[in-house]
Structures are given as C-alpha cells and as structure tokens.
Design a protein around this motif. Structure first.
Motif, PDB file in Angstrom:
ATOM      1  N   LEU A   7      47.631 -48.357  23.254  1.00 60.38           N
ATOM      2  CA  LEU A   7      48.875 -49.029  23.648  1.00 60.38           C
ATOM      3  C   LEU A   7      48.531 -50.280  24.450  1.00 60.38           C
ATOM      4  CD1 LEU A   7      50.739 -45.829  24.872  1.00 60.38           C
ATOM      5  CD2 LEU A   7      50.824 -46.889  22.600  1.00 60.38           C
ATOM      6  N   ASN A  94      46.576 -45.897  27.430  1.00 59.91           N
ATOM      7  CA  ASN A  94      47.679 -46.761  27.859  1.00 59.91           C
ATOM      8  C   ASN A  94      47.121 -47.985  28.575  1.00 59.91           C
ATOM      9  OD1 ASN A  94      49.922 -48.017  28.852  1.00 59.91           O
ATOM     10  ND2 ASN A  94      50.825 -46.193  29.783  1.00 59.91           N
ATOM     11  N   GLY A 101      54.814 -49.831  31.425  1.00 56.61           N
ATOM     12  CA  GLY A 101      53.860 -48.849  30.903  1.00 56.61           C
ATOM     13  C   GLY A 101      54.167 -47.418  31.298  1.00 56.61           C
ATOM     14  N   ALA A 104      55.566 -45.100  28.397  1.00 60.00           N
ATOM     15  CA  ALA A 104      54.554 -44.682  27.419  1.00 60.00           C
ATOM     16  C   ALA A 104      53.748 -43.509  27.986  1.00 60.00           C
ATOM     17  CB  ALA A 104      53.647 -45.851  27.080  1.00 60.00           C
ATOM     18  N   SER A 105      53.378 -43.582  29.269  1.00 62.86           N
ATOM     19  CA  SER A 105      52.637 -42.475  29.888  1.00 62.86           C
ATOM     20  C   SER A 105      53.478 -41.209  29.910  1.00 62.86           C
ATOM     21  CB  SER A 105      52.262 -42.821  31.333  1.00 62.86           C
ATOM     22  OG  SER A 105      51.325 -43.867  31.353  1.00 62.86           O
ATOM     23  N   LEU A 116      45.798 -38.362  28.186  1.00 63.01           N
ATOM     24  CA  LEU A 116      46.215 -39.739  28.468  1.00 63.01           C
ATOM     25  C   LEU A 116      45.062 -40.464  29.159  1.00 63.01           C
ATOM     26  CD1 LEU A 116      48.394 -41.992  28.713  1.00 63.01           C
ATOM     27  CD2 LEU A 116      49.078 -40.927  30.875  1.00 63.01           C
ATOM     28  N   ASN A 120      47.001 -48.145  32.859  1.00 67.35           N
ATOM     29  CA  ASN A 120      48.193 -48.766  33.434  1.00 67.35           C
ATOM     30  C   ASN A 120      48.477 -48.138  34.804  1.00 67.35           C
ATOM     31  OD1 ASN A 120      51.490 -48.139  33.538  1.00 67.35           O
ATOM     32  ND2 ASN A 120      50.983 -50.257  33.054  1.00 67.35           N
ATOM     33  N   SER A 123      51.990 -46.945  36.061  1.00 68.08           N
ATOM     34  CA  SER A 123      52.571 -45.651  35.664  1.00 68.08           C
ATOM     35  C   SER A 123      52.646 -44.730  36.868  1.00 68.08           C
ATOM     36  CB  SER A 123      51.707 -44.970  34.596  1.00 68.08           C
ATOM     37  OG  SER A 123      51.801 -45.630  33.371  1.00 68.08           O
TER      38      SER A 123
END
Ligand code: MG
Length: 384
Positions: A7, A94, A101, A104-105, A116, A120, A123
C-alpha cells in the motif's frame, strides 16, 4: 511463496518494497498494490510483478485510468478495504503517507490471515488505542521500531526497563532557536543521512518525527511514556536500544537503509540473504556517538508526552496540526519556528480533551480540527 500486498506504492517505502520483491521472485508474489495519484511510479514495476489488482484511491485519477484502459484490474478505496480484510495474503505492507493510512491498517488487521508490516506511523498515532489490541500481528517497519522489535525477540516485556529510540538529530542539530527562525524549506529538506519523503524530512528537522515515533513505540510495545527515551545518534547505525532491568542493553545495528527493516518485516520470523545496504564497521567514519536531545530548542518530544498524558483524541490532533503546519511551511506560508507555535497552540485547545469511542468518531473530530487550524492561522495570515 509469500503473498504480499503493498500500500502506498508510489512513496519512498513502497518503491523500495517493490524493488525488494522484484529482486526475489522465488520468495514473494505481489497480490495487490495501491497508489493514491502517482500511477506513473507504479507502471515500470507492473510487467515484472504482475499483481492481481491495482487500487487507485484518488477517485478522479481512478476514473481517468478506467476510461483510458489499464492492463490490470482496477479497484477503488472501498474495494481495497474489502480486499485488505478478506484476501488470503501473508503480509500487507502499509507505506501510505499520513493519517489516511490508519484505515488501511484497520482493515488489514481485521484479516486473520495477514500480518501488517507497518511503515505508516500515523496509524498508531491516530488510532493506537484501537490497533494496539492486534499488536501481535503488527511488524514495525519504522527503522527504530524494527530495531526494538528485533531486540525484543525472545524477551519478556516485563523485563524491559527502557526503550531508547535513536535520532539523527536532523539537519539542524546544534542550531539555536534564533538560527532556526531563518530556516528555509530547502534547508529543512536536506537530511544528512536518510533520504525520505518531504513531510517526514521536515518532521526530522523539528524532531516531530521522533515525537510521533515515541507515540508509536508507546502503542507497539505497551510501555509507559516515561520509559521511552530518545538519544541523538548522528551516524544512524544503532537504530535503537533496549535497556533491561538487569542493566543489560541490546541494540540493533545496520546501515541506514530502509530496505533492511522492510525485508525483515516481509521475511519475519526468518531472515533472508541480502546484499542491500551493508555496513562495514572498520571503514572510515565508523565512530558511533550519542548525546541527549536539546529539548529547549526542539520541544516536540515534550508535546508527544503531553499528548499521551491527555490521551483520547490528543495524539491524533497533534499529528493533524503538524501535517497542516508542515504543508504550510513547504508552501512558504509560515516560518520554521511557526511549526512549534502551532503545535503548542494545539495542546491548549479544548478538543484535546475529547475521548472519542470509535476511530470513525475520532476522524470527524480530527477533520473539523484541521479546518479550525487553517481558519485560525492561515486566514489570519491572509488578513495580516
Ligand atoms: Mg524512523
């Protein structure tokens, strides 16, 4: 073969991750990839890595590529979140920049098959309270947190007395407040060691990057904020240090090359052969030095501790203020020291006491606060 999603593929971390994957086709399969607007940065990789889908999260850019035709299946942000939560993958990296962000996490951690790999930091700064309960599936990619994570393998967190984040000190280490007043965006963007995106480079110059990393470490490792220290280490070879309660210290050393923590997060719990970024300890300039942070000149670590003490929305709003301030600084609208003034102002605002019950509720507060910042500072600047 590990199935990987990347990502934020147009950013610095994303591009380095794509290069790692393309050098190891026998070990990794790229399942999906996301970019916001800069699709052209993805194009050179596509024929080699052949992802099953490509997400374009900016709707106008997506519409344009849908119209022109694209050689790989395109999806939008909502479809991306669906994929993150349900696709059978091993690692979701990520590398998205900024508070965007977080989502997405959040969706990646709903996916029980995936780990993960988190680059980012926003997050955790934005929604650490909600992500921390999934921390056993988070592998940090930020170099300092990767170092701490590596030092903590096989250890119990109860045995840790202190986590010590190392900081390069940024391009303005040793400068006085008066000297900082005249700093230009160009000078702030010239980082002595790491090559990174514009915002994180300015954040390194204010030490706000380290302040955000302190918050990140707090949520990742579950230690009190007082047990997390920062040492300035200009060579960026020791990436962080763990002090145990028996007085023993463990540190992780390597070249300042982000490909190493990215590769570790992709290959964890194993290690893979790598020729990227080797550090030779007996070459010139191999002296390692450490010094305390000048918190008078660079008060950002104090802001982070204060935001953690306030809890709730405070860390997210501190980050939002920094994002807006850095953008304004890069556009030449405000001076370097104004970034500190904005952050101090932020800590006195009533919104800092808000205790939202969900990340959705926090997002509403945060968005309103960004508007308030711009109204308070930028309109005032226009008028004056
Ligand atoms: Mg870092």
């Amino acid at each position: 073969m590990r199935r990987v999603v990347i990502l934020g593929a147009s950013g610095s971390i994303g591009q380095q991750a794509l290069s790692i994957l393309s050098a190891r086709p026998e070990a990794y399969k790229l399942i999906g990839v996301s970019v916001h607007r800069q699709v052209e940065k993805l194009l050179p990789w596509l024929d080699r890595l052949r992802p099953e889908w490509v997400a374009i999260t900016d709707s106008q850019t997506l519409a344009r590529y849908c119209q022109e035709g694209f050689p790989y299946p395109l999806i939008d942000t909502q479809q991306l979140y669906e994929k993150l939560a349900h696709e059978t993958v091993d690692v979701i990296l990520n590398g998205i920049i900024g508070a965007a962000g977080f989502w997405a996490s959040w969706y990646a951690l709903q996916n029980p098959s995936a780990r993960l790999a988190l680059a980012n930091k926003e997050s955790l700064v934005f929604g650490g309270e909600w992500l921390a309960s999934y921390r056993e599936r988070i592998i940090p990619v930020d170099s300092e947190h990767s170092a701490l994570f590596q030092c903590l393998q096989g250890e119990r967190i109860e045995d840790v007395e202190k986590l010590i984040l190392t900081a390069s000190g940024g391009p303005f280490r040793g400068k006085t407040r008066a000297e900082l007043a005249r700093v230009t965006p160009e000078a702030a963007l010239a980082h002595p060691v790491w090559r990174m995106g514009a915002r994180i480079t300015v954040d390194s110059a204010t030490l706000m990057n380290k302040a955000l990393e302190l918050i990140e470490a707090y949520w990742l490792f579950g230690l009190a904020a007082e047990s997390i220290e920062v040492w300035v280490h200009p060579q960026c070879i020791v990436h962080s240090v763990v002090l145990f309660r028996d007085g023993s210290m463990k540190a992780q050393l390597s070249a300042p090359d982000m490909r190493l923590p990215i590769l570790y997060a992709l290959s964890y719990p194993y290690r893979e052969s790598a020729t990227e970024g080797r550090w030779l300890p007996f070459s010139n300039g191999s002296m390692l030095s450490f010094e305390p942070v000048d918190e008078e000149t660079f008060p950002t670590l104090r802001y982070a501790r204060e935001a953690l003490r306030l809890g709730g929305a405070a860390p997210a709003l501190l980050n939002a203020t920094d994002e807006v301030a850095v953008e304004a600084f890069l556009r030449g609208e405000i001076g370097f020291l104004d970034i500190f003034h904005w952050l101090e102002w932020c800590l006195t605002q009533p919104e800092m006491a808000e205790k939202p019950e969900s990340p959705q509720a926090l997002a509403v507060i945060e968005e309103a606060f960004r508007k308030k910042i711009r109204r308070h500072f930028l309109r005032a600047t226009d008028a004056g």
